[in-house]
Write an enzyme that holds these catalytic residues in place. Structure first.
Site, PDB file in Angstrom:
ATOM      1  CD  GLU A 138       7.894   3.166   5.192  1.00  0.00           C
ATOM      2  OE1 GLU A 138       7.142   2.562   5.981  1.00  0.00           O
ATOM      3  OE2 GLU A 138       7.476   3.846   4.233  1.00  0.00           O
TER       4      GLU A 138
ATOM      5  CD  GLU B 238       0.618   2.151   3.861  1.00  0.00           C
ATOM      6  OE1 GLU B 238       1.237   3.217   3.698  1.00  0.00           O
ATOM      7  OE2 GLU B 238       1.189   1.041   3.846  1.00  0.00           O
TER       8      GLU B 238
ATOM      9  CB  ALA C 107      -0.894   0.017   1.238  1.00  0.00           C
ATOM     10  CG  MET C 108       2.083   5.257  -1.952  1.00  0.00           C
ATOM     11  SD  MET C 108       3.749   5.140  -1.230  1.00  0.00           S
ATOM     12  CE  MET C 108       4.001   6.842  -0.765  1.00  0.00           C
ATOM     13  CD  GLU C 109       3.871   6.348   2.838  1.00  0.00           C
ATOM     14  OE1 GLU C 109       3.608   5.201   2.433  1.00  0.00           O
ATOM     15  OE2 GLU C 109       5.029   6.752   3.045  1.00  0.00           O
TER      16      GLU C 109
HETATM   17  N1  B3K Z   1       5.854   3.788   1.678  1.00  0.00           N
HETATM   18  C1  B3K Z   1       5.333   2.680   0.951  1.00  0.00           C
HETATM   19  C2  B3K Z   1       6.381   1.813   0.361  1.00  0.00           C
HETATM   20  C3  B3K Z   1       6.943   2.371  -0.878  1.00  0.00           C
HETATM   21  C4  B3K Z   1       7.785   1.359  -1.583  1.00  0.00           C
HETATM   22  C5  B3K Z   1       8.415   1.972  -2.768  1.00  0.00           C
HETATM   23  N2  B3K Z   1       9.114   0.984  -3.539  1.00  0.00           N
HETATM   24  C6  B3K Z   1       4.393   1.858   1.754  1.00  0.00           C
HETATM   25  C7  B3K Z   1       4.651   1.834   3.199  1.00  0.00           C
HETATM   26  O1  B3K Z   1       5.676   1.418   3.681  1.00  0.00           O
HETATM   27  O2  B3K Z   1       3.816   2.278   3.934  1.00  0.00           O
HETATM   28 ZN    ZN Z   2       5.319   2.551   5.490  1.00  0.00          ZN
END
Ligand code: B3K
Ligand code: ZN
Length: 872
Positions: free
Chosen positions: A330, A308, A272-274
């Site tokens: 992260e 997220e 997923a992506m925030e």
């Molecule tokens: N920030 C994204 C991960 C992005 C990965 C890019 N290759 C999701 C997460 O860790 O919440």
């Molecule tokens: Zn993350």
């Protein structure tokens, strides 16, 4: 019109070379004109020279890839070809004033974007993925997280095909246009780095709800799905509301926009992506009910939705200065996610799960050819560094800070961090400094966790002096060499210990010893009798502990320790010892395991974890720690032998437990407790299958056809396939007939077959690559078949090397479509030196063959070249 050439090979990018951007972008206006063949992007950037940059005459360099440039103006004046330089990587404008408005037009083709980075077609819809460096595939821009801007986004598209048009922030206008087209305008009031930009367009279903923040603001919550799937959003919506409340209560963090949207897409490179206010999720991580998803999937929904959402503060409001600092957001967000999941379910079980995950997924990274600290010092493809080290070990580093400064001190430090850096890009130093300043602490030596790779080892011995009633722990720490780091300095870490008397009663409670030296001795006074030490309680540091426990001490810890981690770990240590020795389990250990199974007070989920042996990966690492090499098939067989000896010895109690749970469990229930009970029930069945396969196979077949619960169906199917039962083929066929139209469910069907621990599995998997349920173009399909196969010792590690060749062939083909995904399947080769001589040779030969392919992406090239590098 100019066509951009392909990107050239890339060298190492180094943290030490960081310089501030020459230009900042205050405002970005983007206009997307979505058409069938391509998307035209017009951007208008309000830029100024960065006063903090030393490069006063630097040209304006805008990153850009995979687009066609249509035109550029600066302050309304059209540039001619001599005014700028265009390569496959960047658009450089030579003479730009201190302040300027730069307008750029370009087009890109989302339907042809198989890399799933930038703007791409995900089945019926268009969506974006920009972290880390995808925004440069959408428009020309300084694509780095230390450039933060306000965005206004206009989207135009045909209404019938794209009725829903979304971007970050608040919807400020929408309306009709000629030719059946319509538009929407979105404005995000918060400055953000471009990696948090998002856009979605398509025919989508929606469920909506609301949340009132603690200051009384009402927030609209929306979850969008592909048509027909909105009934699978219940867990995610509930999780979102819980996460919003929890972040207010635990960390005082409130949501800041009027709207929070989640979109579930079926083509996505990870979980997923925030993106600010517009999270985009892999549908496998957010959609499902008890009849379409397994309990493991469902548990993930809450975790990932929380994760997220928490990024809105730890990542978005305060973001990273550069991509070396990924762990800043992260590691911290995984820590917050784990605290949340623990509070919503069972804190102790969540801790066990986190520790088991770290050992299974991160310890092997530390032992491999791409071992890196939680903040790497250099990279070729940053996408290769979204690792368990950066995420999960990063979270352990945050947890150690909390242990060192205390829970209240941690909260103060976090508040100070958000206060100081809100709206800015920060570094790991900034975070640690806030913790120090809020607590008067000195974390100078602690910073080594950010710079040194490898899993440290704590060698502990003890001495008890009855006369003086003193108990001494001699602690020696070491850390194995990793690529580029032959020697390490000692780490600063909390070693949490307790002392038990011979019956297992706690004599001291938790003591936190601060380890800082290569060798040191801690003396504990007034100890009434020779204790059994409970070391590294709560897994207080991400290390491997070596202490010469004898079995009787471990049995006391397993039965009585007040620390849940060490109770569990005592069992893991005993399992490891007997499995690797190839011995049956002794009666005393079996009795202790029976006591766990029958314990009236212990949660079912915790029982299941305690009764589960360490995985093949961990047993392999235990061999390496002894200086031996790994024969993965032999490791699997040894593990299986212990499983069988447990199953035979405890069969009666396993049956009773299985039947008791089965009788009382609702097939529709997927709350945390029901999930725990179901996992214990299916663990019992899996054990019993080893002891009495003929009796269990019909039950497994009945589960596949007779229940609506997907967890039970998959558990049943797994047993039949693994046992090569005659009932397996009809069950697989019936399952496929029922679920052929549900790709996410068919992924499980692929996975069950790729996991079969039997010689010949490769043939089946090769056959399945031609099945309609499989597609190389969808990352979830590849993970289900190839990812599972790559973790199967009988397939991947087949002695003739056929499994290695299969996986690297997939890597080579996938690399042409999707380099980020391809690199993932090259990573199992990073540890080729740990295996027996025959396998080493075959893995290396296969790697060398891949290395000879000239067209490899930077992503795959980095993994292959580091795997083969000589400096290990
Ligand atoms: N920030 C994204 C991960 C992005 C990965 C890019 N290759 C999701 C997460 O860790 O919440
Ligand atoms: Zn993350």
């Amino acid at each position: 019109m100019q066509k951009t050439p392909p990107p050239a090979a890339q060298a190492e990018t180094r943290l030490a070379d960081y310089t501030p951007p020459a230009f900042l972008v205050d405002d970005v206006a983007l206009d997307f004109d979505i058409n069938d063949a391509h998307t035209r992007v017009a951007s208008r950037l309000t830029i100024r020279r960065n006063p903090e940059s030393a490069a006063k005459d630097a040209p304006l360099v805008l990153d850009g890839q995979g687009q066609e440039l249509l035109g550029v103006t600066v302050d309304g004046k059209k540039l001619s070809p001599g005014d700028y330089t265009l390569t496959g990587q960047a658009l450089t404008i030579h003479a730009v004033p201190e302040h300027a408005v730069v307008a750029i037009e370009s087009t890109n083709d989302p339907a042809a974007n198989t890399a799933l980075s930038g703007l791409y077609a995900a089945g019926p819809m268009l969506c974006t993925q920009c972290e880390s460096e995808g925004f440069r595939r959408i428009t020309y821009f300084p694509d780095r997280p230390d450039v933060q801007s306000r965005y206004r986004v206009t989207i135009h598209a045909a209404r019938d095909r794209y009725p829903v048009l979304l971007a970050n922030g608040n919807l400020i206008a929408a309306g009709e246009e000629d030719g059946g087209r319509h538009y929407a305008v979105w404005e995000d009031p918060f400055r953000k780095p471009c990696y948090l930009f998002a856009l979605v367009a398509g025919r989508l279903d929606k469920v909506a709800d609301r949340f009132v923040t603690r200051s009384g603001r009402e927030v609209l919550l929306e979850i969008y799905t592909e048509p027909g799937r909105s009934s699978e959003t219940g867990f995610a919506m509930a999780a979102l509301k819980k996460a919003m409340r929890w972040d207010e209560e635990r960390f005082g963090r409130e949501y800041d926009l009027d709207r929070f949207m989640i979109v579930a897409v079926s083509f996505f490179n990870f979980g997923a992506m925030e993106n600010k206010g517009l999270n985009i999720f892999n549908d496998a991580r957010v959609l499902g009910r008890a009849d379409t998803a397994t309990d493991a999937d469902i548990a993930f929904f809450e975790r990932v939705v929380g994760h997220e959402y928490f990024h809105n503060w730890s990542g978005n409001r305060v973001t990273c200065r550069d991509w070396f600092q990924i762990t800043l957001k992260e590691g911290l967000t995984v820590f917050r996610e784990q605290e949340f999941v623990g509070d919503m379910n069972s804190p102790s079980q969540e801790r066990l799960r986190a520790v088991a995950t770290l050992r299974r997924a991160q310890f092997p990274e530390d032992a491999g050819a791409m071992a890196h600290p939680i903040r790497p010092a250099s990279y070729q493809a940053v996408e290769n560094f979204y690792t368990a080290t950066v995420y999960n070990k990063g979270s352990e580093v945050i947890r150690m800070i909390q242990t060192l400064v205390g829970r209240d001190g941690f909260r103060k430090g976090l508040d100070l961090y958000f206060e100081r850096h809100d709206g800015h890009s920060a570094t790991c130093e900034d975070f640690v400094r806030a913790m120090e300043d809020a607590n008067g602490a000195d974390l100078g030596q602690f910073m080594r966790w950010y710079a040194q790779a490898g899993t440290p080892v704590l060698h502990v011995t003890s001495r008890y002096d009855a006369a003086s009633r003193e108990y001494a722990l001699d602690v020696r720490q070491s850390c194995p060499p990793t690529p580029g780091q032959p020697t390490k300095e000692p780490f600063h870490m909390p070693l949490c210990v307790g002392l038990l008397d011979a019956q297992g009663n706690d004599m001291t409670g938790d003591l936190v010893l601060e380890v800082t030296q290569a060798r040191e001795t801690f003396v504990i006074r007034e100890v009434a009798q020779k204790p059994i030490p409970s070391l590294l309680r709560g897994f207080s540091a991400p290390v491997r502990l070596e202490y010469a426990y004898d079995d009787s001490e471990l049995l006391v810890l397993l039965a009585r320790d007040s620390d849940g981690c060490n109770r569990w770990d005592a069992g893991q240590k005993l399992f490891t010892k007997y499995a690797l020795a190839g011995e049956d389990l002794p009666a005393a250990f079996l009795a202790a395991l029976r006591a766990v199974l029958l314990d009236k007070d212990m949660e079912a989920g915790a029982k299941a974890m305690t009764l589960t042996l360490p995985g093949e990966e961990e047993l392999g690492l235990a061999l390496i720690a002894r200086g031996e090499q790994i024969d993965p098939v032999a490791v699997y067989e040894k593990r299986r032998k212990v499983v069988t000896s447990l199953a035979v010895a405890l069969a009666d109690d396993l049956w009773t437990t299985y039947r008791d749970i089965a009788a009382g469990l609702d097939e529709e229930a997927s709350d945390g407790e029901s999930r725990g009970r179901r996992s214990l029930k299916n663990l019992c069945l899996a054990y019993l299958h080893r002891a009495e396969p003929e009796k269990v196979a019909p039950l497994a077949a009945a589960a596949v056809s007779g229940t609506r619960n997907m967890t039970d169906k998959i558990a049943g199917l797994t047993l039949l396939v693994d046992g090569d039962s005659p009932l397996a083929a009809p069950a697989l066929e019936a399952f496929a007939a029922t679920f052929a139209a549900s790709p996410a469910i068919m992924d499980k069907w692929l996975g069950v077959q790729a996991a079969q621990r039997r010689p010949g599995v490769l043939e089946k998997v090769e056959g399945l690559t031609g099945h309609p349920a499989f597609s190389l173009g969808n990352p979830n399909r590849v993970a289900a078949l190839v990812g599972v196969f790559a973790a199967n010792p009988y397939g991947f590690h087949a002695p003739d090397g056929s499994g290695y060749r299969f996986v690297l062939d997939v890597v080579e083909r996938l690399d042409r479509l999707n380099p980020q995904a391809a690199a993932r399947y090259a990573k199992p080769f990073l540890r080729w030196r740990d295996f027996d001589a025959g396998r080493q040779q075959r893995m290396r030969e296969t790697l060398q063959r891949l290395a000879a392919v000239e067209t490899l992406s930077v992503n795959v090239r980095e993994v292959v070249s580091k795997a083969l590098a000589a400096d290990q």
